[in-house]
Design a protein around this motif. Structure first.
Motif, short mmCIF file in Angstrom:
data_model
loop_
_atom_site.label_atom_id
_atom_site.label_comp_id
_atom_site.label_asym_id
_atom_site.label_seq_id
_atom_site.Cartn_x
_atom_site.Cartn_y
_atom_site.Cartn_z
N THR A 4 0.83 -1.19 0.00
CA THR A 4 0.00 0.00 0.00
C THR A 4 0.87 1.24 0.00
O THR A 4 1.75 1.38 0.84
N ARG A 56 -16.97 8.42 -2.27
CA ARG A 56 -16.12 8.57 -1.06
C ARG A 56 -16.44 9.87 -0.33
O ARG A 56 -16.54 9.90 0.90
N ASP A 110 -10.54 -4.56 9.48
CA ASP A 110 -11.13 -3.94 8.29
C ASP A 110 -12.57 -3.49 8.52
O ASP A 110 -13.13 -3.69 9.60
N GLN A 135 -8.65 1.98 5.17
CA GLN A 135 -10.00 1.42 5.20
C GLN A 135 -10.70 1.63 3.86
O GLN A 135 -10.53 2.67 3.22
N ILE A 136 -11.47 0.63 3.44
CA ILE A 136 -12.31 0.75 2.26
C ILE A 136 -13.75 0.94 2.73
O ILE A 136 -14.40 0.00 3.16
N ALA A 138 -16.75 1.16 1.49
CA ALA A 138 -17.45 0.91 0.22
C ALA A 138 -18.88 1.42 0.22
O ALA A 138 -19.43 1.71 -0.84
N VAL A 207 -16.37 -0.70 -5.73
CA VAL A 207 -15.28 0.23 -5.43
C VAL A 207 -13.99 -0.36 -5.98
O VAL A 207 -13.62 -1.48 -5.64
N ALA A 210 -10.89 -2.67 -4.17
CA ALA A 210 -11.44 -3.27 -2.95
C ALA A 210 -11.89 -4.69 -3.23
O ALA A 210 -12.22 -5.04 -4.36
N THR A 231 -14.76 -5.79 4.03
CA THR A 231 -14.12 -5.28 2.81
C THR A 231 -12.77 -4.67 3.15
O THR A 231 -12.62 -3.97 4.16
N ILE A 233 -8.64 -3.53 1.17
CA ILE A 233 -7.89 -3.38 -0.08
C ILE A 233 -7.53 -4.77 -0.59
O ILE A 233 -7.32 -5.70 0.19
#
Length: 259
Positions: A4, A56, A110, A135-136, A138, A207, A210, A231, A233
């Motif tokens: 990341t 987002r 997550d 964090q995702i 979504a 997304v 993700a 969810t 990455i």
């Protein structure tokens, strides 16, 4: 190895104000439009921002109480113009699932989502954010989308009888391409895979970047009541971890008692 990308002080100083400016641009656009509300597509057209960016920014604005939905529609308004709506916490399915969602968020690090089925759409009722630094997010409380484009919605869709699955896919077919190029054919393949595994795995559709894992809670007749998904990455979701997370979700669902 964590692939990341990290924010340096220079990129942080640039990204922060840029995100703030974009958020204010979305908020001001909604305020200018008034109580009728705007869809994500209309917001993207009015601001020149991409749809994923709009989603987002809306998630952050909704969490901050600055933006709300027009009833249960896909339209958004600035909060000062929004009609009063009952909080999502009034839904009776949220309270009994909160402890399970919080345990899952801590165990996985997550984001965890509670999703339910409404006609040909899924509705996100709640989310819990884990401690992992990336964090995702979504979806958010109140967000609707075609049933199956997210991992929670896919877990619900796959639990339905074949005729209903086909009807829902056909109903949503004109919207699917808006979600990462999803197609009806791909949706049917995901349904088959979900049924074979016993849990859903959906990546890069709702997304970009993700991947989510979801499981549905069924009643005694096999009807899906709700789904919980996790969810993250994509780099954090190799196949082995997908299986582990599905096991954690199943364990939590098995202990749920709905009112």
């Amino acid at each position: 190895m964590n692939n990341t990308p990290e924010l340096t002080p220079d990129t942080e100083s640039a990204a922060g104000p840029r995100t703030l400016r974009r958020g204010l641009q979305v908020l001001n656009t909604l305020r200018e439009h008034g109580p009728a509300g705007l869809s994500v597509t209309a917001l993207a057209r009015a601001t020149g921002l991409q749809r994923p960016t709009i989603y987002r920014l809306l998630a952050a604005l909704i969490d901050s109480g600055l933006v709300g939905n027009v009833g249960h529609s896909k339209l958004f308004v600035a909060k000062l113009d929004a009609p009063p709506a009952p909080p999502a916490s009034q839904d009776p399915r949220i309270e009994p699932t909160l402890p399970a969602m919080r345990r899952l968020a801590q165990a996985t690090g997550d984001a965890v989502f509670l999703v339910v089925h409404d006609g040909h759409e899924s509705i996100s009722l709640w989310r819990e954010i884990g401690p992992y630094p990336v964090q995702i997010l979504a979806t958010y409380a109140g967000k609707r989308q075609p049933l199956g484009v997210g991992s929670g919605g896919m877990a619900l869709l796959a639990a339905l009888p074949d005729p209903e699955v086909e009807r829902i896919i056909e109903c949503n077919s004109s919207e699917l391409e808006l979600y990462g190029g999803m197609t009806a054919r791909e949706m049917r393949r995901l349904v088959e895979n979900t049924r074979m595994r016993g849990y859903s795995v959906v990546g890069n559709h709702a997304v970009r970047g993700a991947l989510g894992v979801g499981c549905a809670l069924l009643d005694r007749r096999g009807k899906p009541l709700l789904a919980i998904s996790v969810t993250a990455i994509t780099e954090r979701m190799p196949a082995q971890r997908q299986r582990e997370i599905a096991g954690l979700i199943r364990t939590e669902l098995s202990g749920l008692v709905l009112k």
